[in-house]
Design an enzyme around this catalytic site. Structure first.
Site, PDB file in Angstrom:
ATOM      1  N   GLY A  50       0.836  -1.198   0.000  1.00 35.01           N
ATOM      2  CA  GLY A  50       0.000   0.000   0.000  1.00 35.01           C
ATOM      3  C   GLY A  50       0.865   1.239   0.000  1.00 35.01           C
ATOM      4  N   ASP A  51       0.677   2.072   0.997  1.00 33.45           N
ATOM      5  CA  ASP A  51       1.479   3.291   1.122  1.00 33.45           C
ATOM      6  C   ASP A  51       2.462   3.195   2.290  1.00 33.45           C
ATOM      7  OD1 ASP A  51      -0.635   3.351   2.975  1.00 33.45           O
ATOM      8  OD2 ASP A  51      -0.556   5.532   3.116  1.00 33.45           O
ATOM      9  N   GLU A  52       2.824   1.971   2.657  1.00 31.59           N
ATOM     10  CA  GLU A  52       3.791   1.761   3.733  1.00 31.59           C
ATOM     11  C   GLU A  52       5.155   1.405   3.155  1.00 31.59           C
ATOM     12  OE1 GLU A  52       1.214   0.235   7.565  1.00 31.59           O
ATOM     13  OE2 GLU A  52       2.391  -1.220   6.447  1.00 31.59           O
TER      14      GLU A  52
END
Length: 169
Positions: A50-52
């Site tokens: 994801g956005d990690e």
């Protein structure tokens, strides 16, 4: 000593939802470039999902080395990121976990994740460091939440008693 920094772009979902996935993907690519530029060359940077992003800092002398990198990353994301014709503002929340004797990679990543969500609960755009006190807080919160769920689902099985620390389930 090694440390794991788990980093999340704050409110990234809003970018995808409002500007589309192509813009979100480009933001992630540029964010990765910004992270790599903020971390020593000897360390590792990867997208966790994801956005990690995850940063593995190797050969640290102490916790201060990890917090300096975390501070640098938080500061780096306070500046806008140019995506296509837009300047997007996103901040970063970071969880820091420092290695210790006997810890495995999964535990260290879980500790960084706990610290990350602490940073988010504290208002985002910051970092938090995992500590044993944080572990105790999370364990207590889980115990209370489980007790409350049990009380809601099975009120006949729960009795409330007062104690010095407040109500106990």
């Amino acid at each position: 000593t090694a440390a794991v920094l788990l980093m999340d772009l704050d409110h990234f979902k809003f970018v995808n939802d409002s500007l589309g996935h192509a813009t979100g993907d480009e933001l992630l690519r540029l964010a990765a470039d910004r992270i790599v530029a903020s971390v020593p060359d000897s360390d590792l940077v990867g997208r966790h999902g994801g956005d990690e992003f995850v940063v593995v800092l190797r050969d640290l002398d102490d916790l201060d080395g990890a917090t300096r990198v975390a501070e640098r990353l938080v500061e780096a994301f306070r500046a806008p990121i140019g995506v296509h014709d837009d300047e997007l503002f996103t901040t970063a929340s970071i969880g820091v976990a420092v290695g210790y004797d006997g810890v495995d990679a999964d535990t260290l990543l879980a500790e960084a994740d706990t610290a990350l969500y602490t940073a988010k609960r504290q208002g985002r755009d910051r970092y938090a460091v995992f500590t044993s006190e944080l572990r105790d807080q999370v364990t207590e919160r889980l115990r209370i939440e489980n007790g409350l769920r049990l009380a809601l689902d099975h009120p006949d099985r729960v009795t409330l008693r007062s104690s010095i620390g407040g109500l106990r389930l």
